[in-house]
Scaffold this active site. Structure first.
Site, PDB file in Angstrom:
ATOM      1  N   ASN A  64       0.858  -1.257  -0.033  1.00 39.62           N
ATOM      2  CA  ASN A  64      -0.063   0.146   0.104  1.00 39.62           C
ATOM      3  C   ASN A  64       0.802   1.148   0.050  1.00 39.62           C
ATOM      4  OD1 ASN A  64      -2.913  -0.437   0.175  1.00 39.62           O
ATOM      5  ND2 ASN A  64      -2.326  -2.049   1.408  1.00 39.62           N
ATOM      6  N   MET A  67       0.939  -2.711  12.309  1.00 43.16           N
ATOM      7  CA  MET A  67       0.107  -3.698  12.949  1.00 43.16           C
ATOM      8  C   MET A  67       0.321  -3.685  14.704  1.00 43.16           C
ATOM      9  SD  MET A  67      -1.312  -5.117  10.688  1.00 43.16           S
ATOM     10  CE  MET A  67      -2.048  -6.809  11.021  1.00 43.16           C
ATOM     11  N   ARG A  68       0.464  -2.352  14.990  1.00 47.27           N
ATOM     12  CA  ARG A  68       0.662  -1.968  16.117  1.00 47.27           C
ATOM     13  C   ARG A  68      -0.468  -1.148  16.878  1.00 47.27           C
ATOM     14  NH1 ARG A  68       3.891  -5.631  18.555  1.00 47.27           N
ATOM     15  NH2 ARG A  68       5.797  -5.703  17.195  1.00 47.27           N
ATOM     16  N   ASN A 105      -6.284   4.805   8.144  1.00 50.17           N
ATOM     17  CA  ASN A 105      -5.741   3.516   8.035  1.00 50.17           C
ATOM     18  C   ASN A 105      -6.657   2.629   6.968  1.00 50.17           C
ATOM     19  OD1 ASN A 105      -4.601   1.104   9.298  1.00 50.17           O
ATOM     20  ND2 ASN A 105      -6.430   0.564  10.290  1.00 50.17           N
ATOM     21  N   HIS A 160      -7.950  -1.074   6.284  1.00 50.65           N
ATOM     22  CA  HIS A 160      -8.474  -2.236   6.981  1.00 50.65           C
ATOM     23  C   HIS A 160      -8.897  -3.290   5.953  1.00 50.65           C
ATOM     24  CE1 HIS A 160      -9.200  -4.987  10.627  1.00 50.65           C
ATOM     25  NE2 HIS A 160     -10.410  -5.215   9.868  1.00 50.65           N
ATOM     26  N   SER A 177     -11.522  -1.245   3.593  1.00 55.68           N
ATOM     27  CA  SER A 177     -12.223   0.195   4.112  1.00 55.68           C
ATOM     28  C   SER A 177     -10.969   1.057   4.430  1.00 55.68           C
ATOM     29  CB  SER A 177     -12.995  -0.011   5.528  1.00 55.68           C
ATOM     30  OG  SER A 177     -13.741  -1.145   5.381  1.00 55.68           O
ATOM     31  N   THR A 202      -9.375   6.421  15.160  1.00 52.77           N
ATOM     32  CA  THR A 202      -9.930   7.142  16.531  1.00 52.77           C
ATOM     33  C   THR A 202      -9.310   6.070  17.542  1.00 52.77           C
ATOM     34  OG1 THR A 202     -11.871   5.909  16.325  1.00 52.77           O
ATOM     35  CG2 THR A 202     -12.031   8.149  15.765  1.00 52.77           C
ATOM     36  N   GLU A 231     -10.812   3.982  19.102  1.00 50.85           N
ATOM     37  CA  GLU A 231     -11.658   2.673  19.310  1.00 50.85           C
ATOM     38  C   GLU A 231     -10.949   1.836  17.742  1.00 50.85           C
ATOM     39  OE1 GLU A 231     -15.768   0.846  18.424  1.00 50.85           O
ATOM     40  OE2 GLU A 231     -15.662   3.005  18.538  1.00 50.85           O
ATOM     41  N   ASP A 277     -10.005  -0.059  15.023  1.00 49.93           N
ATOM     42  CA  ASP A 277     -10.694  -0.196  13.647  1.00 49.93           C
ATOM     43  C   ASP A 277     -12.202   0.193  13.541  1.00 49.93           C
ATOM     44  OD1 ASP A 277      -8.540  -1.661  12.784  1.00 49.93           O
ATOM     45  OD2 ASP A 277      -9.160  -3.583  13.385  1.00 49.93           O
ATOM     46  N   GLU A 321      -7.252  -2.512  -2.454  1.00 45.04           N
ATOM     47  CA  GLU A 321      -6.592  -1.500  -1.398  1.00 45.04           C
ATOM     48  C   GLU A 321      -5.544  -0.380  -2.337  1.00 45.04           C
ATOM     49  OE1 GLU A 321      -4.750  -3.472   1.634  1.00 45.04           O
ATOM     50  OE2 GLU A 321      -6.410  -4.607   2.244  1.00 45.04           O
TER      51      GLU A 321
HETATM   52  C1  GAR Z   1      -3.183  -4.658   3.880  1.00 43.16           C
HETATM   53  O1  GAR Z   1      -3.773  -5.511   3.385  1.00 43.16           O
HETATM   54  C2  GAR Z   1      -3.814  -4.053   5.017  1.00 43.16           C
HETATM   55  O2  GAR Z   1      -5.253  -4.150   4.530  1.00 43.16           O
HETATM   56  C3  GAR Z   1      -3.537  -4.873   6.229  1.00 43.16           C
HETATM   57  O3  GAR Z   1      -2.397  -5.256   6.239  1.00 43.16           O
HETATM   58  C4  GAR Z   1      -2.004  -5.567   4.739  1.00 43.16           C
HETATM   59  C5  GAR Z   1      -0.622  -4.805   4.711  1.00 43.16           C
HETATM   60  O4  GAR Z   1      -0.046  -4.979   3.333  1.00 43.16           O
HETATM   61  N1  GAR Z   1      -4.012  -4.115   7.431  1.00 43.16           N
HETATM   62  C6  GAR Z   1      -4.176  -4.832   8.426  1.00 43.16           C
HETATM   63  O5  GAR Z   1      -4.696  -5.680   8.799  1.00 43.16           O
HETATM   64  C7  GAR Z   1      -4.693  -3.579   9.505  1.00 43.16           C
HETATM   65  N2  GAR Z   1      -5.351  -4.172  10.651  1.00 43.16           N
HETATM   66  P1  GAR Z   1       0.871  -4.139   2.777  1.00 43.16           P
HETATM   67  O6  GAR Z   1       2.136  -4.102   3.851  1.00 43.16           O
HETATM   68  O7  GAR Z   1       1.474  -4.841   1.414  1.00 43.16           O
HETATM   69  O8  GAR Z   1       0.456  -2.901   2.403  1.00 43.16           O
END
Ligand code: GAR
Length: 218
Positions: A19, A95-96, A112, A114, A141, A146, A148, A150, A179
Site C-alpha cells: 500500500n 500492526m501496532r 488506516n 483495514h 475500508s 480514532t 477505538e 478499527d 486497496e
Molecule cells: C493490507 O492488506 C492491510 O489492509 C492490512 O495489512 C496489509 C498490509 O499489506 N492491514 C491490517 O490488517 C490492519 N489491521 P502491505 O504491507 O503490503 O500494504
C-alpha cells in the site's frame, strides 16, 4: 492538480509495504497532489523499508520495545514524525495499536486501511473470517483512526465478490489489489480539499459523510 502545496505524508508500515508503494507511485506519477516524506516501521526487517528506499524515500525503524513500553515507543515515533512535520499519518499495514492519547492528539490526521468491510471483522484474519461466514461480499475500508480499534469513521470501501473457489490467499490478493486503488484515492481527496475532518467527523464535498462511499470491484 490544484496548484497548492502537496500534502505531506508519513507512512507507518510493519511488512511488505504494497500500500505504501501504491501511494508513493500515485504521488510520483502526479496522480495525487501529495508527497511521501517519511516511511517508518517498528520492524527493521519490514520489506517495505527497502521498497521505500528504492523509491528514494527516507525510511527508518522505530524500535518496538514491547507492549509494556508503548509510551516510550510513541515518544520515539513522535520525535521521528516531528522532524518530517507530516500533514497526514498514513497507517498501511501497521500492526501496532496506538494509544488513545497519541490518536486523540492527532484527530483527523491519521488514516488506516483495514482488509474488511468495517464494521465487520475488526482485528485480524479478516479474509479467513469472511470465508468462514460464507460472505458473498468482502472488501477493504479506508477510515480515519480514532481511539477505538478499527472503529473510526469509514471514508471509502471497496466491495469484492467472494468466489466459491476462493481461498484466503486468492481472496486477500483480490482485496489487496483494490486497496492499492482506494487508499491513494482517499489521500487525493484530502490533498484536493474535498475531504476534511471538522467537528469530530469527516466531510466530503461540503457534506458530512454519514456513510462510506462504496465502490464495487469484480
Ligand atoms: C493490507 O492488506 C492491510 O489492509 C492490512 O495489512 C496489509 C498490509 O499489506 N492491514 C491490517 O490488517 C490492519 N489491521 P502491505 O504491507 O503490503 O500494504
Amino acid at each position: 492538480m490544484t496548484g497548492t502545496d502537496p500534502l505531506r505524508l508519513a507512512i507507518l508500515i510493519s511488512g511488505r509495504g504494497s500500500n505504501m508503494s501504491a501511494i508513493a507511485r500515485a504521488c510520483a506519477e502526479g496522480r495525487i497532489n501529495a508527497r511521501v516524506d517519511l516511511v517508518l516501521s517498528e520492524r527493521a526487517s519490514a520489506a517495505g523499508l527497502d521498497a521505500a528506499r528504492a523509491l528514494g524515500i527516507d525510511a527508518r525503524t522505530v524500535a518496538w520495545p514491547g507492549a509494556a513500553e508503548r509510551e516510550q515507543f510513541e515518544r520515539s515515533l513522535d520525535a521521528a514524525l516531528a522532524a518530517a512535520c507530516p500533514d497526514i499519518i498514513v497507517l498501511a499495514g501497521f500492526m501496532r495499536i496506538l494509544s488513545q492519547q497519541f490518536v486523540e492528539a492527532r484527530a483527523g490526521r491519521i488514516l488506516n486501511i483495514h482488509p474488511s468491510l468495517l464494521p465487520r471483522y475488526r482485528g485480524l484474519h479478516t479474509h479467513r473470517r469472511a470465508l468462514e461466514a460464507r460472505d458473498r461480499i468482502h472488501g477493504a475500508s479506508v477510515h480515519f483512526v480514532t481511539a477505538e480499534l478499527d472503529g473510526g469513521p469509514v471514508i471509502l470501501q471497496s466491495r469484492v465478490a467472494v468466489r466459491t473457489a476462493d481461498t484466503e490467499d486468492t481472496l486477500s490478493a483480490r482485496v489487496q489489489a483494490t486497496e492499492h486503488i482506494i487508499y491513494p484515492r482517499v489521500i487525493g481527496w484530502l490533498a484536493d480539499g474535498r475531504l476534511a475532518w471538522r467537528e469530530g467527523r469527516p466531510w466530503l464535498d461540503g457534506k458530512a459523510l454519514d456513510a462510506p462511499v462504496v465502490e464495487d470491484f469484480p
